[in-house]
Design a protein around this motif. Structure first.
Motif, PDB file in Angstrom:
ATOM      1  N   ARG A 205     -53.164 -31.551  -2.082  1.00 40.67           N
ATOM      2  CA  ARG A 205     -51.991 -31.197  -1.330  1.00 40.67           C
ATOM      3  C   ARG A 205     -50.646 -31.562  -2.122  1.00 40.67           C
ATOM      4  O   ARG A 205     -49.998 -33.007  -3.269  1.00 40.67           O
ATOM      5  CB  ARG A 205     -51.242 -32.609  -0.637  1.00 40.67           C
ATOM      6  N   LEU A 206     -49.632 -30.809  -2.413  1.00 38.07           N
ATOM      7  CA  LEU A 206     -49.306 -31.583  -3.905  1.00 38.07           C
ATOM      8  C   LEU A 206     -47.549 -31.590  -2.942  1.00 38.07           C
ATOM      9  O   LEU A 206     -47.634 -31.836  -1.952  1.00 38.07           O
ATOM     10  CB  LEU A 206     -48.551 -29.489  -4.614  1.00 38.07           C
ATOM     11  N   ALA A 207     -47.073 -31.863  -3.755  1.00 36.84           N
ATOM     12  CA  ALA A 207     -45.396 -32.829  -3.751  1.00 36.84           C
ATOM     13  C   ALA A 207     -44.168 -32.390  -2.923  1.00 36.84           C
ATOM     14  O   ALA A 207     -44.195 -32.596  -1.980  1.00 36.84           O
ATOM     15  CB  ALA A 207     -44.893 -33.342  -4.653  1.00 36.84           C
ATOM     16  N   ASN A 208     -44.306 -31.163  -2.522  1.00 33.63           N
ATOM     17  CA  ASN A 208     -44.059 -29.683  -2.340  1.00 33.63           C
ATOM     18  C   ASN A 208     -44.660 -29.419  -1.041  1.00 33.63           C
ATOM     19  O   ASN A 208     -44.260 -28.772   0.122  1.00 33.63           O
ATOM     20  CB  ASN A 208     -43.932 -28.754  -3.111  1.00 33.63           C
ATOM     21  N   GLY A 209     -45.233 -30.296  -1.171  1.00 31.49           N
ATOM     22  CA  GLY A 209     -46.137 -29.896   0.684  1.00 31.49           C
ATOM     23  C   GLY A 209     -47.610 -28.306   0.569  1.00 31.49           C
ATOM     24  O   GLY A 209     -47.889 -28.411   1.596  1.00 31.49           O
ATOM     25  N   LYS A 210     -47.145 -27.933  -0.161  1.00 32.46           N
ATOM     26  CA  LYS A 210     -48.364 -27.052  -0.568  1.00 32.46           C
ATOM     27  C   LYS A 210     -49.617 -27.691  -1.258  1.00 32.46           C
ATOM     28  O   LYS A 210     -50.291 -28.537  -1.161  1.00 32.46           O
ATOM     29  CB  LYS A 210     -48.152 -26.280  -1.940  1.00 32.46           C
ATOM     30  N   LYS A 211     -50.846 -26.886  -0.828  1.00 34.52           N
ATOM     31  CA  LYS A 211     -52.011 -27.025  -1.242  1.00 34.52           C
ATOM     32  C   LYS A 211     -52.228 -26.373  -2.515  1.00 34.52           C
ATOM     33  O   LYS A 211     -51.633 -25.370  -3.159  1.00 34.52           O
ATOM     34  CB  LYS A 211     -53.536 -26.611   0.521  1.00 34.52           C
ATOM     35  N   ARG A 212     -53.515 -26.834  -3.595  1.00 32.03           N
ATOM     36  CA  ARG A 212     -53.609 -26.566  -4.097  1.00 32.03           C
ATOM     37  C   ARG A 212     -55.331 -26.870  -4.212  1.00 32.03           C
ATOM     38  O   ARG A 212     -56.015 -27.888  -3.891  1.00 32.03           O
ATOM     39  CB  ARG A 212     -52.912 -27.001  -5.354  1.00 32.03           C
ATOM     40  N   LYS A 213     -56.542 -25.570  -4.756  1.00 35.29           N
ATOM     41  CA  LYS A 213     -57.759 -26.178  -5.360  1.00 35.29           C
ATOM     42  C   LYS A 213     -58.080 -26.333  -6.533  1.00 35.29           C
ATOM     43  O   LYS A 213     -57.580 -25.198  -7.538  1.00 35.29           O
ATOM     44  CB  LYS A 213     -58.657 -24.686  -4.295  1.00 35.29           C
ATOM     45  N   LEU A 214     -59.029 -27.575  -6.787  1.00 29.90           N
ATOM     46  CA  LEU A 214     -59.215 -27.790  -7.795  1.00 29.90           C
ATOM     47  C   LEU A 214     -60.656 -26.733  -8.334  1.00 29.90           C
ATOM     48  O   LEU A 214     -61.719 -28.242  -7.719  1.00 29.90           O
ATOM     49  CB  LEU A 214     -59.280 -29.787  -8.459  1.00 29.90           C
ATOM     50  N   ARG A 215     -60.533 -26.082  -9.157  1.00 30.71           N
ATOM     51  CA  ARG A 215     -62.096 -25.134  -9.350  1.00 30.71           C
ATOM     52  C   ARG A 215     -62.717 -26.028  -9.855  1.00 30.71           C
ATOM     53  O   ARG A 215     -62.571 -26.489 -10.873  1.00 30.71           O
ATOM     54  CB  ARG A 215     -61.822 -23.664  -8.708  1.00 30.71           C
ATOM     55  N   ASP A 216     -64.100 -25.872  -9.549  1.00 28.97           N
ATOM     56  CA  ASP A 216     -65.177 -26.137 -10.749  1.00 28.97           C
ATOM     57  C   ASP A 216     -65.616 -27.321 -10.982  1.00 28.97           C
ATOM     58  O   ASP A 216     -65.189 -27.723 -12.661  1.00 28.97           O
ATOM     59  CB  ASP A 216     -64.968 -24.710 -12.069  1.00 28.97           C
ATOM     60  N   VAL A 217     -64.802 -28.267 -10.191  1.00 26.93           N
ATOM     61  CA  VAL A 217     -65.177 -29.773 -10.998  1.00 26.93           C
ATOM     62  C   VAL A 217     -66.903 -29.617 -10.819  1.00 26.93           C
ATOM     63  O   VAL A 217     -66.934 -30.301  -9.542  1.00 26.93           O
ATOM     64  CB  VAL A 217     -64.018 -31.120  -9.871  1.00 26.93           C
ATOM     65  N   LEU A 218     -66.974 -30.842 -12.334  1.00 28.27           N
ATOM     66  CA  LEU A 218     -68.291 -31.598 -12.204  1.00 28.27           C
ATOM     67  C   LEU A 218     -68.627 -32.375 -10.455  1.00 28.27           C
ATOM     68  O   LEU A 218     -67.590 -33.836 -10.804  1.00 28.27           O
ATOM     69  CB  LEU A 218     -68.575 -31.591 -13.409  1.00 28.27           C
ATOM     70  N   VAL A 219     -69.425 -32.367 -10.033  1.00 28.86           N
ATOM     71  CA  VAL A 219     -70.541 -32.875  -8.649  1.00 28.86           C
ATOM     72  C   VAL A 219     -71.912 -33.349  -9.039  1.00 28.86           C
ATOM     73  O   VAL A 219     -71.840 -32.099  -9.345  1.00 28.86           O
ATOM     74  CB  VAL A 219     -70.207 -33.204  -7.603  1.00 28.86           C
ATOM     75  N   GLY A 220     -71.747 -34.711  -8.388  1.00 27.31           N
ATOM     76  CA  GLY A 220     -73.204 -34.405  -8.590  1.00 27.31           C
ATOM     77  C   GLY A 220     -73.162 -34.641  -6.740  1.00 27.31           C
ATOM     78  O   GLY A 220     -72.675 -35.401  -5.946  1.00 27.31           O
ATOM     79  N   CYS A 221     -74.649 -33.901  -6.957  1.00 24.19           N
ATOM     80  CA  CYS A 221     -75.149 -34.014  -5.215  1.00 24.19           C
ATOM     81  C   CYS A 221     -76.628 -35.061  -5.035  1.00 24.19           C
ATOM     82  O   CYS A 221     -77.228 -34.957  -5.481  1.00 24.19           O
ATOM     83  CB  CYS A 221     -75.919 -32.805  -4.527  1.00 24.19           C
ATOM     84  N   THR A 222     -75.486 -36.250  -4.759  1.00 24.74           N
ATOM     85  CA  THR A 222     -77.107 -37.260  -4.292  1.00 24.74           C
ATOM     86  C   THR A 222     -77.776 -36.927  -3.224  1.00 24.74           C
ATOM     87  O   THR A 222     -77.144 -37.255  -1.894  1.00 24.74           O
ATOM     88  CB  THR A 222     -76.228 -38.441  -4.714  1.00 24.74           C
ATOM     89  N   GLU A 223     -78.854 -36.838  -3.667  1.00 21.74           N
ATOM     90  CA  GLU A 223     -79.810 -36.363  -2.142  1.00 21.74           C
ATOM     91  C   GLU A 223     -80.604 -38.043  -1.362  1.00 21.74           C
ATOM     92  O   GLU A 223     -80.847 -37.944  -0.445  1.00 21.74           O
ATOM     93  CB  GLU A 223     -80.879 -35.584  -2.216  1.00 21.74           C
TER      94      GLU A 223
END
Length: 464
Positions: A205-223
């Motif tokens: 969520r931005l300072a102005n209250g709007k939402k922002r999506k950060l796409r293609d963030v590298l994540v690990g799916c720990t099983e």
């Protein structure tokens, strides 16, 4: 061969973030915070807490000593994001946390805010969609990857898996071309986390209250999380990687908001209702809370420090007198150096630094009471504090090579251990090695990491 020391990066559970409103702030919850899982076994005394801090810190320091990348940013005319942070001493461990919303639709998790980690990962399930196994994640809150339309696995035969992720423990095993790029992180003690890499969306969520999506963030799916150290992961759903690396959350946030982030850690013994924020981008309001103007010094990125945030030190003084510390102790290319680290609670000083600092401070603490044996904790130098007067302690100052001076509050290095007992809050680290300015030493200061200009800013602050 798996680099076991690096695995600790992702599991030294020291801090956490919570995405909230305002300047989209990540709420930093100390791992001891009562807001966290009630299932934790909470250390009952201060000494027990510090012993637990030290146990994880020692493992982390081993990794730092073994692993020693510029950043391209897209200036954003938008605002910043910021996440509230809290200390959690009531739970007896030395981390801070944030809540992070992952996937589409979003799923909310508590992650460790770790400036010493390259990878953002969560306990995770994907099932048949990913062709992966179901490991042991008993009593865990997990990310259901198969429910997210934005979850995209990275194939094991891809260049990214074989080359770019080589330093993040990607495995060579590849049953089929589309099998996800796997990792296997292990502790020296034998515990391990097994999972695979993917690109995913993280919502802020931005300072102005709007939402922002950060796409293609590298994540690990720990099983799967296994082994003797598994209990050390309680309370957190994973790690938010804030290190200086090619695939960290910091790198992704910089593309949207510019290459700057900052945080202010409240006192590690603060009550749960006190909080501050980790901020990505520019936030003037947080600077205004400082009690004095920011000082600046060089931030050393890459090279001998790898993904860590290095600083150039020239010395330490006590009571206005510079201690006799060999200059090699501050030279990273010769085996020394120093880093600023949010994921380590205590401050580690290599032997050439530890000796002079503790020896000089002992001259003053001995005036207040009888020196006491260590008593099984991580500290060598403790004293009876019946007659202790903090105002009579000489100031300790850390000198940067450009002339900037960091003066932590006395309570950050003379620590309360038990009734009528205090200890010097430093831990000895072997030489050659890296000294680490831990989060207790950093408390009650604003720290601004300017990655574009390779500059570190800092100033005293109440962090409220």
């Amino acid at each position: 061969m798996i680099n076991f020391s690096l695995f600790f990066f992702f599991f030294a559970i020291n801090y956490g973030l919570i995405i909230d409103v305002g300047a989209t702030r990540l709420e930093l919850l100390h791992r001891n915070s009562p807001k966290l899982s009630e299932k934790w076994q909470i250390p009952e005394t201060t000494m027990e807490k510090l012993i637990e801090f030290h146990r994880r810190d020692v493992l982390r320091h081993r990794m730092v000593s073994h692993r020693r990348m510029g950043i391209e940013t897209a200036s954003s005319s938008a605002s910043s994001i910021a996440m509230p942070m809290n200390a959690g001493a009531d739970y007896g461990v030395g981390e801070y946390f944030v809540h992070v919303t992952v996937g589409t639709p979003g799923q909310r998790f508590m992650l460790v805010a770790d400036t010493g980690s390259d990878l953002t990962w969560m306990h995770c399930r994907c099932g048949r969609r990913c062709g992966t196994h179901k490991g042991r994640l008993n009593n865990r809150r997990v990310f259901h990857a198969d429910r997210s339309s934005s979850f995209k696995t990275i194939p094991c035969l891809s260049e990214m898996c074989k080359v770019e992720l080589a330093n993040l423990f990607s495995l060579s095993k590849c049953p089929t071309p589309l099998t996800p790029c796997a990792y296997d992180y292990r502790y020296l003690e034998g515990s391990s986390a097994i999972g695979f890499f993917a690109n995913e969306t993280i919502s802020v969520r931005l300072a102005n209250g709007k939402k922002r999506k950060l796409r293609d963030v590298l994540v690990g799916c720990t099983e799967s999380v296994q082994g003797a150290e598994e209990s050390g992961f309680k309370g957190a759903d994973g790690v938010l990687g804030l290190g200086f690396g090619n695939h960290t959350f910091t790198r992704k946030a910089a593309q949207y908001f510019g290459g700057k982030f900052s945080y202010c850690l409240v006192d590690h013994l603060s009550p749960k209702n006190l909080s501050n924020y980790i901020i990505f981008g520019h936030d003037k309001a947080d600077k205004a809370s400082c009690s004095s103007s920011l000082q600046h010094t060089d931030l050393v990125l890459g090279g001998d420090y790898g993904p860590f945030y290095g600083v150039n030190l020239s010395g330490i003084s006590i009571g206005g007198v510079l201690l006799r510390i060999p200059s090699v102790a501050w030279n990273a290319s010769l085996g020394g150096g120093a880093i600023l680290e949010s994921g380590t609670s205590l401050t580690f000083l290599t032997d050439p630094v530890y000796g002079p600092v503790t020896s000089e401070l002992n001259k003053f603490t001995s005036r207040f009471g009888t020196l006491l044996p260590p008593g099984g904790g991580p500290f060598e130098f403790c004293f009876n504090s019946t007659g202790y007067d903090e105002s009579k302690m000489p100031p300790l100052r850390i000198h940067f090579s450009n002339g900037a001076i960091f003066e932590p509050p006395v309570k950050s290095y003379i620590l309360d251990i038990a009734p009528e007992k205090k200890c010097l809050g430093f831990v000895s680290a072997s030489w050659p090695g890296t000294s680490i300015i831990g989060n207790i030493m950093q408390q009650n200061h604003l720290w601004e990491f300017d990655l574009e200009n390779t500059r570190l800013g800092f100033a005293p602050s109440t962090c409220t």
